[in-house]
Design an enzyme around this catalytic site. Structure first.
Site, short mmCIF file in Angstrom:
data_model
loop_
_atom_site.label_atom_id
_atom_site.label_comp_id
_atom_site.label_asym_id
_atom_site.label_seq_id
_atom_site.Cartn_x
_atom_site.Cartn_y
_atom_site.Cartn_z
N GLY A 46 7.35 3.15 -1.16
CA GLY A 46 7.77 2.35 -2.31
C GLY A 46 7.50 3.09 -3.61
O GLY A 46 6.63 3.98 -3.66
N GLN A 51 6.10 4.19 -12.52
CA GLN A 51 5.53 5.40 -11.90
C GLN A 51 6.33 6.65 -12.26
O GLN A 51 5.84 7.76 -12.07
CB GLN A 51 5.48 5.25 -10.37
CG GLN A 51 4.48 4.21 -9.91
CD GLN A 51 4.43 4.16 -8.40
OE1 GLN A 51 5.23 3.47 -7.78
NE2 GLN A 51 3.52 4.89 -7.80
N CYS A 88 -1.13 4.80 -2.83
CA CYS A 88 -0.14 4.78 -3.91
C CYS A 88 0.19 6.22 -4.30
O CYS A 88 -0.71 7.06 -4.40
CB CYS A 88 -0.74 4.04 -5.10
SG CYS A 88 0.35 3.96 -6.53
N LEU A 89 1.45 6.50 -4.52
CA LEU A 89 1.87 7.86 -4.91
C LEU A 89 1.25 8.29 -6.25
O LEU A 89 1.15 9.47 -6.53
CB LEU A 89 3.40 7.94 -4.99
CG LEU A 89 4.16 7.80 -3.66
CD1 LEU A 89 5.66 7.80 -3.90
CD2 LEU A 89 3.78 8.91 -2.69
N HIS A 130 2.76 -4.76 -3.65
CA HIS A 130 2.23 -3.56 -4.31
C HIS A 130 3.16 -3.10 -5.44
O HIS A 130 2.72 -2.82 -6.55
CB HIS A 130 2.05 -2.46 -3.25
CG HIS A 130 1.56 -1.14 -3.78
ND1 HIS A 130 0.34 -0.60 -3.42
CD2 HIS A 130 2.12 -0.25 -4.63
CE1 HIS A 130 0.18 0.56 -4.05
NE2 HIS A 130 1.26 0.80 -4.79
N GLU A 131 4.46 -3.03 -5.13
CA GLU A 131 5.42 -2.52 -6.13
C GLU A 131 5.62 -3.51 -7.27
O GLU A 131 5.73 -3.11 -8.43
CB GLU A 131 6.77 -2.19 -5.47
CG GLU A 131 6.70 -1.12 -4.37
CD GLU A 131 5.92 0.12 -4.74
OE1 GLU A 131 5.92 0.52 -5.92
OE2 GLU A 131 5.28 0.69 -3.84
N HIS A 134 2.94 -3.19 -9.77
CA HIS A 134 3.13 -2.06 -10.70
C HIS A 134 3.87 -2.50 -11.96
O HIS A 134 3.64 -1.96 -13.05
CB HIS A 134 3.97 -0.96 -10.03
CG HIS A 134 3.16 0.07 -9.29
ND1 HIS A 134 2.24 0.88 -9.90
CD2 HIS A 134 3.16 0.44 -7.99
CE1 HIS A 134 1.70 1.69 -9.00
NE2 HIS A 134 2.25 1.44 -7.82
CO CO Z 1 1.88 2.34 -6.03
#
Ligand code: CO
Length: 155
Positions: A46, A51, A88-89, A130-131, A134
């Site tokens: 995701g 991000q 998380c990226l 999660h997304e 963000h």
């Molecule tokens: Co993330």
């Protein structure tokens, strides 16, 4: 299409609240395409627009069942609770145990502005939560019951 730079923990853009999308134009489609490509390139499940430094309510998700693109997503209902490990990226090298709903119902728009609804269970429910977090500047480390630092030798 282009791979965009993924912002890392410490970048203040990750802590800002994203704005609702009101214009469904080519620029939005390009953002979504770039986000999908960037997520794939980074082997993520995701990615949210902040991000890549864009404060718009846009997320892409792929938990292995095909690409999901969501504009202005909102959680309408949730059910149950599962504690699971997530990462998380934007926060490499760290994972955490986070309690998320087992099931969520989400309402969103697609890239054309049409309203859509979807249900997610387990990993998809986790990715959706999660997304969407963000978009409000919330990171999984804020919700984690336990933080796990990965062995640096593993990369
Ligand atoms: Co993330």
């Amino acid at each position: 299409m282009a791979i965009r730079k993924i912002r890392q923990l410490g970048d203040e853009v990750l802590r800002k609240k994203s704005k609702k999308v009101t214009v469904f134009d080519e620029k939005l489609k390009e953002l979504i395409e770039d986000m999908a490509e960037t997520m794939k390139w980074a082997n993520g499940v995701g990615l949210a627009a902040p991000q890549v430094g864009i404060l718009k309510r846009v997320v892409v998700i792929d938990v292995g069942e095909g690409l999901i693109e969501l504009v202005n997503p909102e959680i309408m209902a949730e059910e149950g609770e599962v504690v699971g490990v997530e990462g998380c990226l934007s926060i490499p090298g760290i994972t955490g145990e986070v309690a998320r709903p087992k099931k969520v119902k989400v309402r969103a728009q697609n890239s054309k502005g049409e309203f859509i609804e979807l249900e997610g269970e387990d990993l998809l429910a986790r990715a959706l939560c999660h997304e969407i977090d963000h978009l409000d500047g919330i990171l999984f480390i804020d919700r984690a019951q336990r933080i796990i630092e990965e062995d640096s030798e593993e990369g």
